[in-house]
Scaffold this motif. Sequence first.
Motif, mmCIF file in Angstrom:
data_model
loop_
_atom_site.group_PDB
_atom_site.id
_atom_site.type_symbol
_atom_site.label_atom_id
_atom_site.label_comp_id
_atom_site.label_asym_id
_atom_site.label_seq_id
_atom_site.Cartn_x
_atom_site.Cartn_y
_atom_site.Cartn_z
ATOM 1 N N ILE A 1 0.305 11.182 30.534
ATOM 2 C CA ILE A 1 -0.037 9.829 29.739
ATOM 3 C C ILE A 1 1.310 9.455 28.923
ATOM 4 C CG2 ILE A 1 -0.639 11.147 27.436
ATOM 5 C CD1 ILE A 1 -2.811 9.055 27.191
ATOM 6 N N HIS A 2 2.221 10.247 28.642
ATOM 7 C CA HIS A 2 3.145 9.836 28.010
ATOM 8 C C HIS A 2 4.473 9.447 28.781
ATOM 9 C CE1 HIS A 2 1.443 10.714 24.208
ATOM 10 N NE2 HIS A 2 1.533 12.065 24.589
ATOM 11 N N ALA A 3 4.382 9.182 29.901
ATOM 12 C CA ALA A 3 5.233 8.794 30.806
ATOM 13 C C ALA A 3 4.853 7.094 31.224
ATOM 14 C CB ALA A 3 5.105 9.135 32.209
ATOM 15 N N TYR A 4 4.178 6.446 30.228
ATOM 16 C CA TYR A 4 3.533 5.094 30.494
ATOM 17 C C TYR A 4 4.706 4.144 30.638
ATOM 18 C CZ TYR A 4 1.107 0.761 29.711
ATOM 19 O OH TYR A 4 0.419 -0.621 29.829
ATOM 20 N N SER A 5 5.617 4.162 29.753
ATOM 21 C CA SER A 5 6.673 3.257 29.740
ATOM 22 C C SER A 5 7.565 2.901 31.011
ATOM 23 C CB SER A 5 7.823 3.678 28.707
ATOM 24 O OG SER A 5 8.647 4.792 29.281
ATOM 25 N N LEU A 6 7.061 3.866 31.937
ATOM 26 C CA LEU A 6 7.914 3.652 33.295
ATOM 27 C C LEU A 6 7.148 2.286 33.909
ATOM 28 C CD1 LEU A 6 7.979 7.085 34.825
ATOM 29 C CD2 LEU A 6 9.947 5.747 34.051
ATOM 30 N N PHE A 7 6.071 2.260 33.803
ATOM 31 C CA PHE A 7 5.251 1.137 34.331
ATOM 32 C C PHE A 7 5.332 -0.351 33.566
ATOM 33 C CE2 PHE A 7 2.975 5.195 34.928
ATOM 34 C CZ PHE A 7 3.380 5.223 36.571
ATOM 35 N N ILE A 8 5.881 -0.273 32.446
ATOM 36 C CA ILE A 8 5.863 -1.646 31.607
ATOM 37 C C ILE A 8 6.435 -2.694 32.460
ATOM 38 C CG2 ILE A 8 7.068 -2.875 29.664
ATOM 39 C CD1 ILE A 8 6.587 -0.151 28.033
ATOM 40 N N GLU A 9 7.611 -2.744 33.238
ATOM 41 C CA GLU A 9 8.126 -3.834 33.636
ATOM 42 C C GLU A 9 7.390 -4.355 34.997
ATOM 43 O OE1 GLU A 9 12.165 -3.423 34.833
ATOM 44 O OE2 GLU A 9 12.743 -2.892 32.826
ATOM 45 N N SER A 10 6.743 -3.316 35.775
ATOM 46 C CA SER A 10 5.808 -3.699 36.764
ATOM 47 C C SER A 10 4.627 -4.321 36.260
ATOM 48 C CB SER A 10 5.220 -2.304 37.619
ATOM 49 O OG SER A 10 6.626 -1.731 38.070
ATOM 50 N N PHE A 11 4.086 -3.943 35.374
ATOM 51 C CA PHE A 11 2.917 -4.440 34.687
ATOM 52 C C PHE A 11 3.127 -5.953 34.109
ATOM 53 C CE2 PHE A 11 0.605 -0.294 33.438
ATOM 54 C CZ PHE A 11 -0.100 -0.080 34.565
ATOM 55 N N GLU A 12 4.374 -5.985 33.583
ATOM 56 C CA GLU A 12 4.634 -7.619 33.220
ATOM 57 C C GLU A 12 4.681 -8.365 34.494
ATOM 58 O OE1 GLU A 12 7.563 -7.036 29.387
ATOM 59 O OE2 GLU A 12 8.338 -6.732 31.079
ATOM 60 N N SER A 13 5.314 -7.959 35.343
ATOM 61 C CA SER A 13 5.467 -9.045 36.383
ATOM 62 C C SER A 13 4.233 -8.912 37.242
ATOM 63 C CB SER A 13 6.774 -8.591 37.334
ATOM 64 O OG SER A 13 6.424 -7.372 37.964
ATOM 65 N N ASP A 14 3.556 -7.922 37.657
ATOM 66 C CA ASP A 14 2.575 -7.799 38.480
ATOM 67 C C ASP A 14 1.141 -8.576 37.943
ATOM 68 O OD1 ASP A 14 3.692 -6.501 40.232
ATOM 69 O OD2 ASP A 14 2.991 -4.593 39.957
ATOM 70 N N LEU A 15 0.989 -8.423 36.542
ATOM 71 C CA LEU A 15 -0.091 -8.697 35.719
ATOM 72 C C LEU A 15 0.093 -10.145 34.817
ATOM 73 C CD1 LEU A 15 -1.379 -5.674 34.202
ATOM 74 C CD2 LEU A 15 -2.127 -6.719 36.402
ATOM 75 N N GLY A 16 1.362 -10.483 35.037
ATOM 76 C CA GLY A 16 1.847 -11.779 34.505
ATOM 77 C C GLY A 16 1.653 -11.816 32.752
ATOM 78 N N VAL A 17 1.840 -10.724 32.160
ATOM 79 C CA VAL A 17 1.893 -10.534 30.661
ATOM 80 C C VAL A 17 3.072 -10.258 30.049
ATOM 81 C CG1 VAL A 17 -0.806 -10.024 30.887
ATOM 82 C CG2 VAL A 17 0.988 -8.175 30.897
ATOM 83 N N GLY A 18 3.130 -10.548 28.730
ATOM 84 C CA GLY A 18 4.256 -10.201 28.140
ATOM 85 C C GLY A 18 4.323 -8.698 27.737
#
Length: 156
Positions: free
Chosen positions: A21-38
């Motif tokens: 669960i604590h490896a979440y930070s790896l996905f931040i950039e992908s989520f920003e671009s894929d979901l269009g959120v800040g």
Amino acid sequence: MRPPTRSLAGCVLLSGALGSIHAYSLFIESFESDLGVGRGEVGTPYSVALASLTVVVLVGHPLFWVVPGPLVALIASGGAAIGLLLAASANSLAGVVLGYGVVFGAFNGLGYAFSLQRASESNPDRRGFALGLVTAAYALGGASTALVLDRQVAAS
């Protein structure tokens, strides 16, 4: 009754897997671009996951007295897997919050709390050692998952 070392080994393995669960930070950039959120919004699923985890850790322990241990471990790991599948298939931030934040977070808390309690109960003479191993495995699970997933995320 199962040997304490076998119970402790199972608790360490379950805790280590859930520490991901604590490896979440790896996905931040992908989520920003894929979901269009800040950046601020993309942290919401992790925050909700930690809140869900905390609530279940605090209130889930009565379940451990009525449900057999192997079934609790199966429910926790299966529920966590379902939460990750929901988050992976989501195409909106709300879907990631539901899958990762609510479902994965809650079942993660169930498994972590169960691991702590079962390790403590099965090793009454070495309770501190058992709890330390389970807690360390949780942290190691997050760190090792980050190492493995970092290469996968970079490759995609």
